[in-house]
Motif scaffolding. Structure first.
Motif, PDB file in Angstrom:
ATOM      1  N   MET A 135       2.129 -27.677 -16.400  1.00  0.00           N
ATOM      2  CA  MET A 135       3.050 -26.545 -16.253  1.00  0.00           C
ATOM      3  C   MET A 135       2.942 -25.996 -14.835  1.00  0.00           C
ATOM      4  N   PRO A 136       4.070 -25.866 -14.109  1.00  0.00           N
ATOM      5  CA  PRO A 136       4.027 -25.372 -12.737  1.00  0.00           C
ATOM      6  C   PRO A 136       3.486 -23.949 -12.674  1.00  0.00           C
ATOM      7  N   LEU A 137       2.738 -23.661 -11.623  1.00  0.00           N
ATOM      8  CA  LEU A 137       2.202 -22.323 -11.415  1.00  0.00           C
ATOM      9  C   LEU A 137       3.290 -21.455 -10.792  1.00  0.00           C
ATOM     10  N   ARG A 138       3.442 -20.221 -11.285  1.00  0.00           N
ATOM     11  CA  ARG A 138       4.447 -19.350 -10.673  1.00  0.00           C
ATOM     12  C   ARG A 138       4.009 -19.015  -9.252  1.00  0.00           C
ATOM     13  N   PRO A 139       4.958 -18.733  -8.359  1.00  0.00           N
ATOM     14  CA  PRO A 139       4.587 -18.372  -6.987  1.00  0.00           C
ATOM     15  C   PRO A 139       3.692 -17.129  -6.976  1.00  0.00           C
ATOM     16  N   LEU A 140       2.657 -17.173  -6.176  1.00  0.00           N
ATOM     17  CA  LEU A 140       1.762 -16.021  -6.042  1.00  0.00           C
ATOM     18  C   LEU A 140       2.343 -15.030  -5.050  1.00  0.00           C
ATOM     19  N   ASP A 146       1.685 -12.344  -1.880  1.00  0.00           N
ATOM     20  CA  ASP A 146       0.813 -12.434  -0.707  1.00  0.00           C
ATOM     21  C   ASP A 146      -0.564 -11.844  -0.997  1.00  0.00           C
ATOM     22  N   ILE A 147      -0.590 -10.733  -1.739  1.00  0.00           N
ATOM     23  CA  ILE A 147      -1.873 -10.093  -2.049  1.00  0.00           C
ATOM     24  C   ILE A 147      -2.677 -10.942  -3.035  1.00  0.00           C
ATOM     25  N   GLU A 148      -2.015 -11.540  -4.013  1.00  0.00           N
ATOM     26  CA  GLU A 148      -2.720 -12.428  -4.942  1.00  0.00           C
ATOM     27  C   GLU A 148      -3.336 -13.605  -4.193  1.00  0.00           C
ATOM     28  N   ALA A 149      -2.588 -14.163  -3.246  1.00  0.00           N
ATOM     29  CA  ALA A 149      -3.107 -15.290  -2.467  1.00  0.00           C
ATOM     30  C   ALA A 149      -4.296 -14.861  -1.613  1.00  0.00           C
ATOM     31  N   ARG A 150      -4.232 -13.650  -1.041  1.00  0.00           N
ATOM     32  CA  ARG A 150      -5.345 -13.156  -0.229  1.00  0.00           C
ATOM     33  C   ARG A 150      -6.587 -12.920  -1.083  1.00  0.00           C
ATOM     34  N   VAL A 151      -6.394 -12.320  -2.257  1.00  0.00           N
ATOM     35  CA  VAL A 151      -7.513 -12.078  -3.174  1.00  0.00           C
ATOM     36  C   VAL A 151      -8.142 -13.404  -3.609  1.00  0.00           C
ATOM     37  N   LEU A 152      -7.311 -14.340  -3.996  1.00  0.00           N
ATOM     38  CA  LEU A 152      -7.807 -15.635  -4.461  1.00  0.00           C
ATOM     39  C   LEU A 152      -8.524 -16.381  -3.335  1.00  0.00           C
ATOM     40  N   GLY A 153      -7.918 -16.415  -2.151  1.00  0.00           N
ATOM     41  CA  GLY A 153      -8.537 -17.096  -1.020  1.00  0.00           C
ATOM     42  C   GLY A 153      -9.861 -16.471  -0.628  1.00  0.00           C
ATOM     43  N   THR A 154      -9.939 -15.150  -0.705  1.00  0.00           N
ATOM     44  CA  THR A 154     -11.186 -14.458  -0.354  1.00  0.00           C
ATOM     45  C   THR A 154     -12.298 -14.806  -1.331  1.00  0.00           C
ATOM     46  N   LEU A 155     -11.991 -14.842  -2.614  1.00  0.00           N
ATOM     47  CA  LEU A 155     -12.994 -15.238  -3.605  1.00  0.00           C
ATOM     48  C   LEU A 155     -13.468 -16.665  -3.344  1.00  0.00           C
TER      49      LEU A 155
END
Length: 221
Positions: A1-6, A8-17
């Motif tokens: 199942m394709p992931l919905r687009p994140l 910008d803040i979700e991407a920053r939070v995820l990348g930081t973790l």
């Protein structure tokens, strides 16, 4: 199942973790305070952001629903960790490249090899390119492409790569955004490495304050 687009803040939070799991493992999983500090670093981030506690928490709640993060149990203070590799279904090397692209924006394969050294040591640039190509050619049944090779910018010797986790990339804006000379890029890489060391020390200090249940001096709450 394709992931919905994140977002910008979700991407920053995820990348930081993803970053802190590898660069400061003693401070990981992260508290909300440490996570926000990491999101708002001035070093190794493009673009710079000013994420609030509320925005970070909202992003964590959304990412949890996507099975991309989860809250650790058994801690007095709530701590968070990512589940990116399993949640997206990519190998470790691909996860590392996507994490760096989320944090630092479009980069060449050579820049990615240098910038990922603290995360994962790629043998050479060709191995980086192989994983980027694989992500670009990811079949639709697995969720579709996760990277794209950008058009060569005027005067640039190499093409840059971008992630697609936040949706399609504005090719015109991305191309205009790349104007640094090779010498500038080299200097920026060295400065970024020094800034990242400072950021790592700050993150470790933040973890000490978190353990003591204190706020750093001058930190607004």
């Amino acid at each position: 199942m394709p992931l919905r687009p994140l977002t910008d803040i979700e991407a920053r939070v995820l990348g930081t973790l993803m970053e802190k799991a590898r660069t400061v493992p003693d401070s990981y999983p992260l508290t909300l305070n440490s996570l926000v500090a990491g999101c708002n670093q001035k070093s190794s981030r493009d673009p710079a952001m000013n994420v609030t506690d509320a925005q970070a928490q909202e992003a964590l709640d959304s990412l949890k629903l996507l099975s991309l993060v989860f809250q650790s149990s058994g801690s007095r203070v709530a701590r968070w960790e990512h589940n990116f590799q399993r949640g997206v279904g990519v190998p470790e090397q691909s996860a590392v490249l996507l994490g760096l692209l989320m944090l630092r924006g479009p980069q060449t394969a050579g820049e990615l090899r240098i910038n990922t050294e603290r995360w994962y040591k790629f043998a050479d640039i060709s191995s980086v390119e192989a994983f980027l190509d694989e992500l670009q050619e990811r079949p639709e049944e697995k969720g579709g492409p996760l990277t794209v090779k950008l058009p060569r910018a005027p005067g640039a010797r190499e093409q840059r790569w971008a992630h697609l986790l936040c949706g399609p990339v504005d090719m015109t804006a991305a191309q205009a955004d790349s104007s640094a000379s090779p010498a500038d890029a080299g200097l920026q890489s060295r400065v970024a490495a020094l800034e990242e060391e400072v950021a790592t020390l700050r993150s470790a200090l933040q973890n000490v304050y978190d353990q003591l249940g204190m706020s750093q001096p001058g930190q607004d709450k």
